[in-house]
Design a protein around this motif. Structure first.
Motif, PDB file in Angstrom:
ATOM      1  N   LYS A  68       0.846  -1.211   0.000  1.00  0.00           N
ATOM      2  CA  LYS A  68       0.000   0.000   0.000  1.00  0.00           C
ATOM      3  C   LYS A  68       0.878   1.257   0.000  1.00  0.00           C
ATOM      4  O   LYS A  68       0.586   2.222  -0.705  1.00  0.00           O
TER       5      LYS A  68
ATOM      6  N   GLU B 155       1.028   4.130  -2.854  1.00  0.00           N
ATOM      7  CA  GLU B 155       0.789   5.538  -2.505  1.00  0.00           C
ATOM      8  C   GLU B 155       1.939   6.429  -2.980  1.00  0.00           C
ATOM      9  O   GLU B 155       1.722   7.480  -3.578  1.00  0.00           O
TER      10      GLU B 155
ATOM     11  N   LYS C 280      -6.572   0.761  -5.103  1.00  0.00           N
ATOM     12  CA  LYS C 280      -6.688   0.543  -3.661  1.00  0.00           C
ATOM     13  C   LYS C 280      -6.729  -0.982  -3.443  1.00  0.00           C
ATOM     14  O   LYS C 280      -7.567  -1.664  -4.051  1.00  0.00           O
TER      15      LYS C 280
ATOM     16  N   HIS D 142      -9.169   3.436  -8.134  1.00  0.00           N
ATOM     17  CA  HIS D 142      -9.529   4.430  -7.133  1.00  0.00           C
ATOM     18  C   HIS D 142      -9.078   5.812  -7.590  1.00  0.00           C
ATOM     19  O   HIS D 142      -7.878   5.982  -7.843  1.00  0.00           O
TER      20      HIS D 142
END
Ligand SMILES: C[S@@+](CC[C@H](N)C(=O)[O-])C[C@H]1O[C@@H](n2cnc3c(N)ncnc32)[C@H](O)[C@@H]1O
Length: 432
Positions: free
Chosen positions: A405, A409, A416, A427
């Motif tokens: 994750k 990011e 996501k 997303h």
């Protein structure tokens, strides 16, 4: 351009996540289609041919601890990104092999439960396509699945001369593939303005939509020497020679003939006994431009009882961004389908409380007499990206998932991760 294969290598392909190639999706879909899928609750092996920078495999490996994942690609720069990410995330169940398909088909001695290839087949030379089929013929285990995505007629036919023009033009231009595709598309716009495509009224809009896309994506899409859409009937004949059998589409929507084919065509379709002919008529009816076909080695049909038991035990989860009640509009290639509130609202409300199995959902009064409608509604919601079956192995790679994750990011990727479903969602969710 890579000399031997005629494939673009000077610009990296941007990451694209495809839910349809993930193991939980594929195994669930095979059960929906009434066949026995590879058992993903036990250790299994999965291979992606043409994995690019690895986004699909990285998500699969972090969220599916039972799988061993192998990515094959001949672009070293792509694999360097993928390997670096796997190391940072701390994945132990993934490896990347630097080879073209011909070389891999000669050297590989692994056996797989899944062989998937997305965004590759229609862009590569015939000898490389043949190697993909050799890999499937030699390395798929019994019940093993082959997923092939490819461009098809009649939807992609219009682009054949345009792609040829873009490819040829680029060979006379001095720039990078990204610069050349932009210059090429501007040239096609000039031709459009001059009335060259006057007999193709939808062409201008298609061109404008293309020009909005990322240049490196467009370069991989249009500048390769061997771009060629196919008739599904030809592809199915070729794949059958590799000893794998067509099961259906990896898109749940396309398996629902009652919804994805115009009503007046359905009686005509039912008169056709040849599966290949039926697929061709469906391609015509939907003006299909790409397909996501699913094939299996030695498929075993489930009995009605087994089918009900397998699907009955799937536990469904509402995905981030899904509505929690109300009616649902599905934008389909043959127009909008209104999913009525009487059916979808109770289903969404129940799933918004907590995940539920198919057997639990069939207790909802609206589905008590109609399991077919429940199955169809869930598959439409899966197609739309609102609902997904969960993994059933009870395992977790928490640390790797959290590093995955962070990596996503940091790179500002628009996905996501949904660990419990062994997948991810776009997303923000793409609009209908
Ligand atoms: C358009 S990208 C698709 C990447 C990924 N599968 C996806 O869908 O996002 C095609 C990938 O296939 C690789 N590729 C093309 N021809 C190949 C070949 N003959 N052998 C190995 N890899 C190849 C390219 O380097 C590229 O990474």
């Amino acid at each position: 351009m890579h000399k031997e294969t005629g494939y673009v290598v000077d610009v990296p392909y941007p990451p694209h996540f495809h839910k349809e190639i993930q193991p939980v999706w594929l195994a669930s879909l095979v059960h929906f289609l009434g066949a026995a899928a590879p058992d993903i609750n036990k250790p299994y092996a999965y291979c992606e041919l043409g994995c690019g920078t690895g986004i699909n495999l990285l998500i699969a490996a972090a969220t599916n601890p039972q799988g061993q994942f192998v990515g094959v690609d001949f672009n070293e720069a792509h694999l360097a990104i993928a390997k670096d990410a796997a190391r940072l995330i701390g994945l132990k169940n993934i490896r990347f092999i630097h080879a073209d398909f011909a070389q891999f088909s000669q050297e590989n001695n692994l056996f797989f439960d899944f062989v998937v290839s997305h965004g590759v087949w229609s862009w590569i030379a015939p000898n490389q396509q043949k190697s993909i089929l050799q890999i499937a013929a030699r390395s798929l285990k019994p019940r093993g699945l082959l997923y092939l995505h490819y461009m098809c007629h009649p939807g992609a036919t219009q682009m054949i001369p345009v792609q040829k023009l873009l490819n040829d033009l680029a060979q006379h231009l001095p720039g990078t593939s990204e610069q050349n595709i932009r210059a090429g598309l501007d040239f096609v716009s000039q031709l459009d303005a001059a009335g060259v495509f006057v007999d193709q009224p939808n062409f201008g809009a298609r061109l404008e939509a293309l020009k909005q896309k990322n240049a490196s994506y467009l370069a991989h899409d249009f500048l390769n020497d061997h771009w060629r859409p196919q008739h599904s009937v030809d592809l199915h004949r070729l794949v059958a020679q590799a000893g794998v059998v067509y099961l259906g589409s990896a898109s749940t929507f396309e398996n629902l003939d009652g919804l994805s084919i115009p009503g007046a065509v359905q009686p005509v379709l039912s008169t056709l006994t040849s599966p290949a002919l039926r697929e061709m008529v469906k391609d015509l009816a939907r003006n299909q431009h790409q397909r996501q076909d699913l094939f299996q080695r030695a498929p075993a049909r489930l009995s009605a009882q087994e089918h009900l038991e397998r699907v009955g035990s799937f536990r469904f989860q509402l995905l981030p961004g899904a509505p929690r009640s109300g009616s649902v509009v599905f934008a389909t290639p043959i127009g909008n389908i209104q999913g009525p509130g009487e059916i979808f609202s109770p289903l969404l409300e129940r799933l918004a409380e907590r995940p539920a199995t198919f057997d639990e959902l069939r207790q909802l009064p609206v589905f008590s007499e109609n399991l077919g409608m429940l199955s169809q509604s869930l598959q439409m919601l899966m197609w739309r990206g609102y609902v997904h079956p969960q993994r059933q192995d009870g395992l977790s790679n928490r640390a790797q998932v959290s590093r995955l994750k962070e990596w996503i990011e940091k790179r500002e990727l628009k996905v996501k991760v949904v660990e419990d479903c062994g997948t991810a969602v776009h997303h923000p969710l793409e609009q209908a």
